[in-house]
Design a protein around this motif. Structure first.
Motif, PDB file in Angstrom:
ATOM      1  N   SER A  36       0.892  -1.474  -0.249  1.00  0.00           N
ATOM      2  CA  SER A  36      -0.264  -0.195   0.085  1.00  0.00           C
ATOM      3  C   SER A  36       1.255   1.438   0.069  1.00  0.00           C
ATOM      4  O   SER A  36       0.336   1.982  -0.750  1.00  0.00           O
ATOM      5  N   GLY A  37       1.528   1.744   0.864  1.00  0.00           N
ATOM      6  CA  GLY A  37       2.886   2.863   0.914  1.00  0.00           C
ATOM      7  C   GLY A  37       3.477   2.021   0.046  1.00  0.00           C
ATOM      8  O   GLY A  37       3.359   3.805  -0.613  1.00  0.00           O
ATOM      9  N   ILE A  38       4.036   1.115  -0.894  1.00  0.00           N
ATOM     10  CA  ILE A  38       4.807   1.569  -2.276  1.00  0.00           C
ATOM     11  C   ILE A  38       3.511   2.483  -3.228  1.00  0.00           C
ATOM     12  O   ILE A  38       3.720   3.191  -3.998  1.00  0.00           O
ATOM     13  N   GLY A  39       2.316   1.320  -3.485  1.00  0.00           N
ATOM     14  CA  GLY A  39       1.245   2.154  -4.039  1.00  0.00           C
ATOM     15  C   GLY A  39       0.689   3.886  -4.031  1.00  0.00           C
ATOM     16  O   GLY A  39       0.910   4.422  -4.862  1.00  0.00           O
ATOM     17  N   GLY A  40       1.109   3.794  -2.929  1.00  0.00           N
ATOM     18  CA  GLY A  40       0.962   5.467  -2.472  1.00  0.00           C
ATOM     19  C   GLY A  40       2.055   6.115  -2.587  1.00  0.00           C
ATOM     20  O   GLY A  40       1.578   8.029  -3.356  1.00  0.00           O
ATOM     21  N   ALA A  41       2.655   5.278  -3.033  1.00  0.00           N
ATOM     22  CA  ALA A  41       4.038   6.593  -3.458  1.00  0.00           C
ATOM     23  C   ALA A  41       3.955   6.553  -5.075  1.00  0.00           C
ATOM     24  O   ALA A  41       4.873   7.693  -5.718  1.00  0.00           O
ATOM     25  N   LEU A  42       3.800   6.031  -5.496  1.00  0.00           N
ATOM     26  CA  LEU A  42       3.329   5.543  -7.264  1.00  0.00           C
ATOM     27  C   LEU A  42       2.595   6.380  -7.888  1.00  0.00           C
ATOM     28  O   LEU A  42       2.456   7.359  -8.942  1.00  0.00           O
ATOM     29  N   PHE A  43       1.019   6.804  -6.741  1.00  0.00           N
ATOM     30  CA  PHE A  43       0.083   7.813  -7.348  1.00  0.00           C
ATOM     31  C   PHE A  43      -0.034   8.769  -7.047  1.00  0.00           C
ATOM     32  O   PHE A  43      -0.729   9.524  -7.248  1.00  0.00           O
ATOM     33  N   GLY A  44       1.138   9.226  -6.107  1.00  0.00           N
ATOM     34  CA  GLY A  44       1.043  10.139  -5.278  1.00  0.00           C
ATOM     35  C   GLY A  44       1.154  11.879  -5.944  1.00  0.00           C
ATOM     36  O   GLY A  44       0.798  12.926  -5.794  1.00  0.00           O
ATOM     37  N   THR A  45       1.650  11.604  -7.172  1.00  0.00           N
ATOM     38  CA  THR A  45       1.642  12.988  -8.214  1.00  0.00           C
ATOM     39  C   THR A  45       0.396  12.492  -8.727  1.00  0.00           C
ATOM     40  O   THR A  45       0.664  13.177 -10.225  1.00  0.00           O
ATOM     41  N   LEU A  46      -0.678  11.582  -8.790  1.00  0.00           N
ATOM     42  CA  LEU A  46      -1.885  11.689  -9.816  1.00  0.00           C
ATOM     43  C   LEU A  46      -1.878  12.762 -10.415  1.00  0.00           C
ATOM     44  O   LEU A  46      -2.228  13.081 -11.193  1.00  0.00           O
ATOM     45  N   PRO A  47      -2.303  13.734  -9.090  1.00  0.00           N
ATOM     46  CA  PRO A  47      -3.416  14.839  -9.629  1.00  0.00           C
ATOM     47  C   PRO A  47      -2.714  15.762 -10.672  1.00  0.00           C
ATOM     48  O   PRO A  47      -2.813  16.399 -11.729  1.00  0.00           O
ATOM     49  N   ASP A  48      -1.062  15.673 -11.053  1.00  0.00           N
ATOM     50  CA  ASP A  48      -0.078  16.394 -11.604  1.00  0.00           C
ATOM     51  C   ASP A  48       0.211  15.579 -12.975  1.00  0.00           C
ATOM     52  O   ASP A  48       0.271  16.266 -13.692  1.00  0.00           O
ATOM     53  N   LEU A  49      -0.196  14.867 -13.162  1.00  0.00           N
ATOM     54  CA  LEU A  49       0.199  13.820 -14.327  1.00  0.00           C
ATOM     55  C   LEU A  49      -1.322  14.045 -14.957  1.00  0.00           C
ATOM     56  O   LEU A  49      -1.487  14.063 -16.344  1.00  0.00           O
ATOM     57  N   ILE A  50      -2.964  14.255 -14.164  1.00  0.00           N
ATOM     58  CA  ILE A  50      -3.837  14.567 -14.561  1.00  0.00           C
ATOM     59  C   ILE A  50      -3.739  16.050 -15.592  1.00  0.00           C
ATOM     60  O   ILE A  50      -4.256  16.338 -16.907  1.00  0.00           O
ATOM     61  N   GLU A  51      -3.222  17.162 -14.551  1.00  0.00           N
ATOM     62  CA  GLU A  51      -3.401  18.849 -14.057  1.00  0.00           C
ATOM     63  C   GLU A  51      -1.845  18.749 -14.455  1.00  0.00           C
ATOM     64  O   GLU A  51      -1.579  19.824 -13.593  1.00  0.00           O
ATOM     65  N   PRO A  52      -1.163  18.682 -15.544  1.00  0.00           N
ATOM     66  CA  PRO A  52       0.420  18.543 -15.046  1.00  0.00           C
ATOM     67  C   PRO A  52       0.810  20.199 -14.764  1.00  0.00           C
ATOM     68  O   PRO A  52       0.168  21.419 -14.777  1.00  0.00           O
ATOM     69  N   ALA A  53       1.793  20.562 -14.077  1.00  0.00           N
ATOM     70  CA  ALA A  53       2.183  21.287 -12.695  1.00  0.00           C
ATOM     71  C   ALA A  53       3.804  22.224 -13.970  1.00  0.00           C
ATOM     72  O   ALA A  53       4.360  22.333 -13.746  1.00  0.00           O
ATOM     73  N   LEU A  54       2.448  22.947 -15.141  1.00  0.00           N
ATOM     74  CA  LEU A  54       3.415  23.374 -16.136  1.00  0.00           C
ATOM     75  C   LEU A  54       3.503  24.770 -15.684  1.00  0.00           C
ATOM     76  O   LEU A  54       4.525  26.045 -16.208  1.00  0.00           O
ATOM     77  N   HIS A  55       2.439  25.758 -14.527  1.00  0.00           N
ATOM     78  CA  HIS A  55       2.572  26.496 -14.487  1.00  0.00           C
ATOM     79  C   HIS A  55       2.155  27.285 -13.523  1.00  0.00           C
ATOM     80  O   HIS A  55       1.562  26.658 -12.497  1.00  0.00           O
ATOM     81  N   PRO A  56       2.475  28.225 -12.449  1.00  0.00           N
ATOM     82  CA  PRO A  56       1.617  28.269 -11.283  1.00  0.00           C
ATOM     83  C   PRO A  56       0.488  28.064 -10.748  1.00  0.00           C
ATOM     84  O   PRO A  56      -0.685  28.199  -9.856  1.00  0.00           O
ATOM     85  N   ASN A  57      -0.291  28.341 -12.098  1.00  0.00           N
ATOM     86  CA  ASN A  57      -2.202  28.707 -12.508  1.00  0.00           C
ATOM     87  C   ASN A  57      -2.656  27.280 -12.731  1.00  0.00           C
ATOM     88  O   ASN A  57      -3.777  27.664 -13.931  1.00  0.00           O
TER      89      ASN A  57
END
Length: 119
Positions: A36-57
């Motif tokens: 579960s911890g490994i899976g949590g770490a793998l998916f910890g950036t899921l929102p940034d994969l959906i909406e990439p953090a290319l700019h502050p907004n």
């Protein structure tokens, strides 16, 4: 502002901690806590994969309090669900891990200077 490493670390620790707590209430802690911890770490950036953090907004719907509430509601329903077939417990566990990582990510973002939009 949390970077990708911080999101993965936070999600891995939080999801593993939640899994360990649940398992301790049910009897004994197993290797599922580690996975579960490994899976949590793998998916910890899921929102940034959906909406990439290319700019502050970059924070739109999937970085919002509404998305956080919907994810938490979905996890509650998933946690209460009692699967009957053979493969369903794995699907339930995987959904809880992914949902937990998603919620931890948004929780961490909510404490930044920009916080999260409502919608």
């Amino acid at each position: 502002m949390p970077n990708a490493f911080a999101h993965r670390l936070g999600a891995g620790i939080a999801v593993a901690g939640a899994a360990a707590y649940i398992e301790s209430q049910e009897g004994e802690i197993t290797a599922n806590t580690l996975f579960s911890g490994i899976g949590g770490a793998l998916f910890g950036t899921l929102p940034d994969l959906i909406e990439p953090a290319l700019h502050p907004n970059h924070r739109k719907f999937f970085h919002s309090f509404v998305a956080l509430g919907l994810a938490a509601y979905g996890m509650t329903k998933l946690y209460d669900w009692q699967p009957e077939s053979e493969n369903r417990p794995f699907c339930r566990a995987a959904g809880l891990v992914v949902g937990g990582a998603f919620c931890v990510h948004l929780g961490m973002d909510s404490f930044t200077k920009r916080s999260l939009p409502l919608i």
